[in-house]
Design a protein around this motif. Structure first.
Motif, PDB file in Angstrom:
ATOM      1  N   LYS A 286      16.060  -0.822   8.980  1.00 15.80           N
ATOM      2  CA  LYS A 286      14.791   0.225   8.996  1.00 15.80           C
ATOM      3  C   LYS A 286      13.304  -0.397   8.663  1.00 15.80           C
ATOM      4  O   LYS A 286      12.974  -0.855   7.547  1.00 15.80           O
ATOM      5  CB  LYS A 286      15.103   1.036   7.272  1.00 15.80           C
ATOM      6  N   ASP A 287      12.472  -0.051   9.150  1.00 13.33           N
ATOM      7  CA  ASP A 287      10.902  -0.245   9.352  1.00 13.33           C
ATOM      8  C   ASP A 287      10.343   1.184   8.394  1.00 13.33           C
ATOM      9  O   ASP A 287      10.651   2.778   9.268  1.00 13.33           O
ATOM     10  CB  ASP A 287      10.185  -0.388  10.693  1.00 13.33           C
ATOM     11  N   PHE A 288       9.321   0.917   7.851  1.00 14.29           N
ATOM     12  CA  PHE A 288       8.524   1.723   6.717  1.00 14.29           C
ATOM     13  C   PHE A 288       7.611   1.420   7.404  1.00 14.29           C
ATOM     14  O   PHE A 288       6.967   0.272   7.221  1.00 14.29           O
ATOM     15  CB  PHE A 288       8.713   1.769   6.076  1.00 14.29           C
ATOM     16  N   SER A 289       6.099   2.410   7.690  1.00 11.60           N
ATOM     17  CA  SER A 289       4.693   2.261   7.334  1.00 11.60           C
ATOM     18  C   SER A 289       3.744   2.670   6.237  1.00 11.60           C
ATOM     19  O   SER A 289       4.006   3.878   5.713  1.00 11.60           O
ATOM     20  CB  SER A 289       4.625   2.917   8.391  1.00 11.60           C
ATOM     21  N   ILE A 290       3.132   2.041   5.610  1.00 10.80           N
ATOM     22  CA  ILE A 290       3.140   2.274   4.491  1.00 10.80           C
ATOM     23  C   ILE A 290       1.860   1.540   3.899  1.00 10.80           C
ATOM     24  O   ILE A 290       1.598   1.022   4.416  1.00 10.80           O
ATOM     25  CB  ILE A 290       4.048   1.355   3.100  1.00 10.80           C
ATOM     26  N   THR A 291       1.119   2.319   3.262  1.00  8.99           N
ATOM     27  CA  THR A 291      -0.552   2.386   2.736  1.00  8.99           C
ATOM     28  C   THR A 291      -0.602   2.100   2.116  1.00  8.99           C
ATOM     29  O   THR A 291      -0.041   2.708   0.833  1.00  8.99           O
ATOM     30  CB  THR A 291      -1.175   3.703   3.196  1.00  8.99           C
ATOM     31  N   LEU A 292      -0.984   0.640   1.570  1.00 14.01           N
ATOM     32  CA  LEU A 292      -0.555   0.102   0.350  1.00 14.01           C
ATOM     33  C   LEU A 292      -1.914   0.353  -1.340  1.00 14.01           C
ATOM     34  O   LEU A 292      -2.933   1.434  -0.932  1.00 14.01           O
ATOM     35  CB  LEU A 292      -0.900  -1.314  -0.001  1.00 14.01           C
ATOM     36  N   ALA A 293      -1.632   0.932  -2.565  1.00 13.18           N
ATOM     37  CA  ALA A 293      -2.616   1.939  -3.330  1.00 13.18           C
ATOM     38  C   ALA A 293      -2.452   0.302  -3.980  1.00 13.18           C
ATOM     39  O   ALA A 293      -1.980  -0.797  -3.923  1.00 13.18           O
ATOM     40  CB  ALA A 293      -1.494   2.000  -3.925  1.00 13.18           C
ATOM     41  N   SER A 294      -3.573   0.597  -4.947  1.00 13.77           N
ATOM     42  CA  SER A 294      -4.877  -0.125  -6.351  1.00 13.77           C
ATOM     43  C   SER A 294      -3.252  -0.330  -6.378  1.00 13.77           C
ATOM     44  O   SER A 294      -2.613   0.587  -8.036  1.00 13.77           O
ATOM     45  CB  SER A 294      -6.043   0.042  -6.501  1.00 13.77           C
ATOM     46  N   ASP A 295      -3.520  -1.687  -7.632  1.00 10.34           N
ATOM     47  CA  ASP A 295      -2.126  -2.572  -8.586  1.00 10.34           C
ATOM     48  C   ASP A 295      -2.970  -1.617 -10.079  1.00 10.34           C
ATOM     49  O   ASP A 295      -4.316  -1.873 -10.181  1.00 10.34           O
ATOM     50  CB  ASP A 295      -2.505  -3.444  -8.704  1.00 10.34           C
ATOM     51  N   PRO A 296      -1.630  -0.936 -11.117  1.00  5.67           N
ATOM     52  CA  PRO A 296      -2.758   0.375 -11.815  1.00  5.67           C
ATOM     53  C   PRO A 296      -3.244  -0.839 -12.522  1.00  5.67           C
ATOM     54  O   PRO A 296      -4.514  -0.302 -13.808  1.00  5.67           O
ATOM     55  CB  PRO A 296      -1.407   0.773 -12.784  1.00  5.67           C
ATOM     56  N   GLN A 297      -2.874  -2.354 -12.488  1.00  5.91           N
ATOM     57  CA  GLN A 297      -3.644  -2.936 -13.839  1.00  5.91           C
ATOM     58  C   GLN A 297      -4.471  -4.256 -13.541  1.00  5.91           C
ATOM     59  O   GLN A 297      -4.812  -4.825 -14.044  1.00  5.91           O
ATOM     60  CB  GLN A 297      -2.415  -4.307 -14.235  1.00  5.91           C
ATOM     61  N   ASN A 298      -5.025  -3.584 -11.624  1.00  7.37           N
ATOM     62  CA  ASN A 298      -5.430  -4.313 -11.422  1.00  7.37           C
ATOM     63  C   ASN A 298      -6.123  -3.606  -9.682  1.00  7.37           C
ATOM     64  O   ASN A 298      -5.826  -3.985  -8.838  1.00  7.37           O
ATOM     65  CB  ASN A 298      -5.220  -6.183 -11.179  1.00  7.37           C
ATOM     66  N   SER A 299      -7.619  -3.110 -10.230  1.00  7.33           N
ATOM     67  CA  SER A 299      -7.870  -2.802  -8.864  1.00  7.33           C
ATOM     68  C   SER A 299      -7.516  -2.964  -8.012  1.00  7.33           C
ATOM     69  O   SER A 299      -8.244  -2.617  -6.970  1.00  7.33           O
ATOM     70  CB  SER A 299      -9.004  -1.468  -9.277  1.00  7.33           C
ATOM     71  N   SER A 300      -8.139  -4.346  -7.708  1.00  3.16           N
ATOM     72  CA  SER A 300      -8.527  -4.686  -7.020  1.00  3.16           C
ATOM     73  C   SER A 300      -6.929  -5.479  -5.700  1.00  3.16           C
ATOM     74  O   SER A 300      -7.686  -5.970  -4.796  1.00  3.16           O
ATOM     75  CB  SER A 300      -9.669  -6.496  -6.833  1.00  3.16           C
ATOM     76  N   GLN A 301      -6.515  -5.486  -6.454  1.00  6.19           N
ATOM     77  CA  GLN A 301      -5.181  -6.062  -5.703  1.00  6.19           C
ATOM     78  C   GLN A 301      -4.148  -5.124  -4.961  1.00  6.19           C
ATOM     79  O   GLN A 301      -4.266  -3.475  -5.744  1.00  6.19           O
ATOM     80  CB  GLN A 301      -3.771  -6.912  -7.096  1.00  6.19           C
ATOM     81  N   ALA A 302      -3.766  -5.166  -3.423  1.00  2.00           N
ATOM     82  CA  ALA A 302      -2.755  -4.161  -3.458  1.00  2.00           C
ATOM     83  C   ALA A 302      -1.375  -3.726  -3.812  1.00  2.00           C
ATOM     84  O   ALA A 302      -0.787  -4.787  -5.017  1.00  2.00           O
ATOM     85  CB  ALA A 302      -2.798  -5.077  -1.800  1.00  2.00           C
ATOM     86  N   PHE A 303      -0.455  -2.472  -3.820  1.00  4.72           N
ATOM     87  CA  PHE A 303       0.395  -3.035  -4.574  1.00  4.72           C
ATOM     88  C   PHE A 303       0.983  -1.765  -3.844  1.00  4.72           C
ATOM     89  O   PHE A 303       1.091  -0.723  -3.648  1.00  4.72           O
ATOM     90  CB  PHE A 303      -0.043  -1.611  -6.118  1.00  4.72           C
ATOM     91  N   LEU A 304       2.571  -2.309  -4.272  1.00  3.97           N
ATOM     92  CA  LEU A 304       3.790  -1.174  -3.551  1.00  3.97           C
ATOM     93  C   LEU A 304       4.067  -0.527  -3.868  1.00  3.97           C
ATOM     94  O   LEU A 304       4.737   0.196  -3.047  1.00  3.97           O
ATOM     95  CB  LEU A 304       4.686  -2.869  -2.711  1.00  3.97           C
ATOM     96  N   GLY A 305       4.478  -0.733  -4.704  1.00  3.18           N
ATOM     97  CA  GLY A 305       4.845  -0.063  -6.123  1.00  3.18           C
ATOM     98  C   GLY A 305       6.268  -0.069  -6.178  1.00  3.18           C
ATOM     99  O   GLY A 305       7.529   1.005  -5.710  1.00  3.18           O
ATOM    100  N   VAL A 306       7.688  -1.449  -6.232  1.00  6.27           N
ATOM    101  CA  VAL A 306       8.941  -1.220  -6.376  1.00  6.27           C
ATOM    102  C   VAL A 306       8.772  -2.288  -7.401  1.00  6.27           C
ATOM    103  O   VAL A 306       7.710  -2.876  -8.106  1.00  6.27           O
ATOM    104  CB  VAL A 306       9.297  -1.835  -5.389  1.00  6.27           C
ATOM    105  N   THR A 307      10.450  -2.960  -7.418  1.00  6.19           N
ATOM    106  CA  THR A 307      11.107  -3.354  -8.515  1.00  6.19           C
ATOM    107  C   THR A 307      11.569  -4.517  -7.576  1.00  6.19           C
ATOM    108  O   THR A 307      12.246  -3.311  -7.646  1.00  6.19           O
ATOM    109  CB  THR A 307      11.147  -2.801 -10.356  1.00  6.19           C
ATOM    110  N   LEU A 308      11.893  -5.250  -8.115  1.00  2.45           N
ATOM    111  CA  LEU A 308      12.900  -6.041  -7.812  1.00  2.45           C
ATOM    112  C   LEU A 308      14.228  -6.615  -8.121  1.00  2.45           C
ATOM    113  O   LEU A 308      13.409  -6.793  -9.885  1.00  2.45           O
ATOM    114  CB  LEU A 308      12.798  -7.718  -6.836  1.00  2.45           C
ATOM    115  N   THR A 309      14.738  -6.443  -8.171  1.00  3.53           N
ATOM    116  CA  THR A 309      16.117  -8.045  -8.738  1.00  3.53           C
ATOM    117  C   THR A 309      16.000  -9.322  -8.562  1.00  3.53           C
ATOM    118  O   THR A 309      15.065  -9.967  -8.049  1.00  3.53           O
ATOM    119  CB  THR A 309      17.630  -7.570  -8.261  1.00  3.53           C
ATOM    120  N   THR A 310      16.871  -9.753  -9.918  1.00  5.13           N
ATOM    121  CA  THR A 310      16.255 -11.713  -9.200  1.00  5.13           C
ATOM    122  C   THR A 310      17.525 -11.712  -8.647  1.00  5.13           C
ATOM    123  O   THR A 310      18.346 -11.388  -7.886  1.00  5.13           O
ATOM    124  CB  THR A 310      16.391 -11.926 -11.368  1.00  5.13           C
ATOM    125  N   PRO A 311      17.938 -12.808  -8.058  1.00  4.83           N
ATOM    126  CA  PRO A 311      18.478 -13.628  -7.300  1.00  4.83           C
ATOM    127  C   PRO A 311      19.436 -13.585  -8.217  1.00  4.83           C
ATOM    128  O   PRO A 311      20.274 -13.544  -7.374  1.00  4.83           O
ATOM    129  CB  PRO A 311      18.352 -15.191  -6.889  1.00  4.83           C
TER     130      PRO A 311
END
Length: 486
Positions: free
Chosen positions: A326-351
């Motif tokens: 699946k392909d998703f077109s997404i507009t990145l938000a600001s990181d809540p802890q650093n407004s200058s950084q792009a933020f996707l809004g996901v958490t990831l599992t470790t390998p």
């Protein structure tokens, strides 16, 4: 410590019932208290315990104030603390769900005997009468102990004598706690990992479980590369995105090899509500494979790619969802802890989690605990029932170790931990200037001594009550704030 006048003692009954409380008195043990009180070092010990009382009170006040301010200023901390049962604040095993019944009751009984016994010993060493001792039951549960010291004699005693008697209980608990902690550290220092590697807890229904990997296994290598620390496992696995990996596992004296398939990229553990990924339709369990055409094989690769972007940029995120791409077109938000950084809004599992393995650090957990200069603040106050992965003798971790003293290391370590934990907490709480706790009574004696001829008895009582009210309010606030909406 309980105070009683001579008249009261004459009328004292062996058993008094005020449902649901039962008070049992006895004169047994008073001869032992008298013999111990005559030991030469007891009076000197009394002075040491007296000086320890204000230190313990200050430590208690500091910890309570620090906890309260941290809870006020940190919403995540309040949310975390609010997950626990409020009964965690009660020090009664069987009622507090985090205190083990057997170890907890043994430790609590030891703490009560030491506390009240030392009150009696110091009282006798200063010439005060001890009429009886006993225990207080809540139905059948022992919730307290006491020694009856003549109230009139205690009030007439010099401040230095009454102060030593009052400080004796908390001070004895501190000494007991220190001895127990040193014994615990010695036991932990005798422990060694069964094998060098990373401990395993298996996620039910995962690929690891299907392959036959079990809780308590130790992963010693990945594709022949030896492991020592917990971080070594994920570093080795993330090099093989989309490939088969061979895990060499120690299970007792047996070495086993298991081949598992790594996902093609980072696996999404969760999507944050009202952030770009969730709005676009990304789901937990999706595997990120590309971002703007760049192949993503690890968390570092994803973060590195996001670092080249800024809030408001549009991206194409490619994920695997089962057999689908699946392909998703997404507009990145600001990181809540650093407004200058792009933020996707996901958490990831470790390998390792993507394979169904919850890894635990065997070597570092052990080294971190037996070192008194641990980099983890207050690690020796962490409960094995609350933070099992951080405690080498917890029910989760002890299976990864052996000891020069044999299998007895597991029950002994737990016993000494709970003796340490309950005694130090009992000491600090009783040292607080809260009347009628030992610290509160000692505080009143201190005011009477320094305010002699300057402070009336009424003024001393008002100050004592005011400090008590302030401390009780602070304690209640600290306990209640995680469960309040602020």
């Amino acid at each position: 410590m309980a105070d009683s006048s001579k008249e009261d003692q004459k009328e004292a009954k062996t058993v008094e019932i005020s449902f649901p409380f039962i008070l049992i008195r006895t004169k047994k043990g008073l001869s032992l208290i008298d013999r111990l009180a005559r030991l030469r070092f007891i009076k000197k010990l009394g002075w040491i315990l007296l000086y320890m009382l204000p230190i313990a009170a200050f430590v208690g006040f500091y910890l309570i104030l620090r906890a309260a301010t941290a809870l006020i200023s940190s919403a995540p901390l309040r949310s975390f603390a609010g997950q626990f049962n409020p009964l965690i604040n009660l020090g009664i095993p069987g009622i507090n769900p985090y205190l083990p019944i057997v170890y907890g009751w043994i430790a609590l009984i030891i703490a009560m005997i030491v506390h009240e016994g030392m009150h009696g010993i110091l009282a006798r060493s200063t010439g005060l009468s001890v009429k009886s001792s006993g225990i207080i039951l809540l139905l059948i549960l022992p919730i307290g102990a006491f020694v009856d010291i003549d109230e009139k004699e205690l009030k007439k005693a010099k401040a230095k004598d009454s102060g030593r008697v009052l400080a004796a209980g908390p001070g004895a608990n501190i000494l007991t706690a220190v001895i127990a902690l040193l014994c615990l550290i010695l036991i932990v220092s005798s422990m060694v990992p069964i094998a060098s590697g990373v401990g395993v807890r298996v996620i039910p229904g995962s690929q690891a479980e299907e392959k036959g990997i079990m809780d308590g296994d130790i992963i010693t290598s990945v594709n022949g590369s030896n492991l020592t620390f917990q971080s070594d496992l994920d570093k080795a696995l993330e090099l093989h995105a989309g490939e088969n990996v061979t895990l060499t596992i120690a299970r007792g004296d047996i070495k086993l090899n298991y081949t598992l398939k790594m996902p093609d990229g980072p696996v999404i553990a969760g999507v944050l509500q009202d952030f770009p990924a969730q709005k676009a339709g990304v789901l937990p369990g999706d595997i990120i494979t590309e971002l703007n055409g760049t192949k993503i094989t690890s968390l570092d690769k994803l973060n590195g790619t996001l670092a080249t972007l800024k809030p408001g940029d549009n991206i194409i995120l490619k994920v695997e969802r089962g057999e689908e791409i699946k392909d998703f077109s997404i507009t990145l938000a600001s990181d809540p802890q650093n407004s200058s950084q792009a933020f996707l809004g996901v958490t990831l599992t470790t390998p390792s989690e993507s394979l169904g393995i919850l890894s635990v650090g065997i070597v570092e957990t052990l080294e971190r605990y037996w070192s008194l200069s641990s980099t983890t603040p207050l690690i020796h106050l962490l409960l094995p029932t609350l933070a099992p992965n951080n405690i080498p003798f917890s029910d989760v971790m002890y299976i990864f170790y052996t000891s020069s003293i044999g299998d007895v290391f597991y029950p002994l370590a737990n016993l000494f931990f709970w003796i340490w934990f309950i005694n130090i907490n009992l000491a600090i709480f009783n040292a607080l200037p809260i009347y009628p706790l030992d610290g509160g009574q000692a505080f009143k004696v201190f005011l009477q001594a320094i305010g002699k001829n300057r402070l009336s008895e009424k003024s001393v009582t008002r100050i004592t009550n005011g400090v008590t009210l302030a401390m009780v309010s602070l304690v209640i606030f600290m306990i209640a704030v995680p469960y309040l909406t602020i």
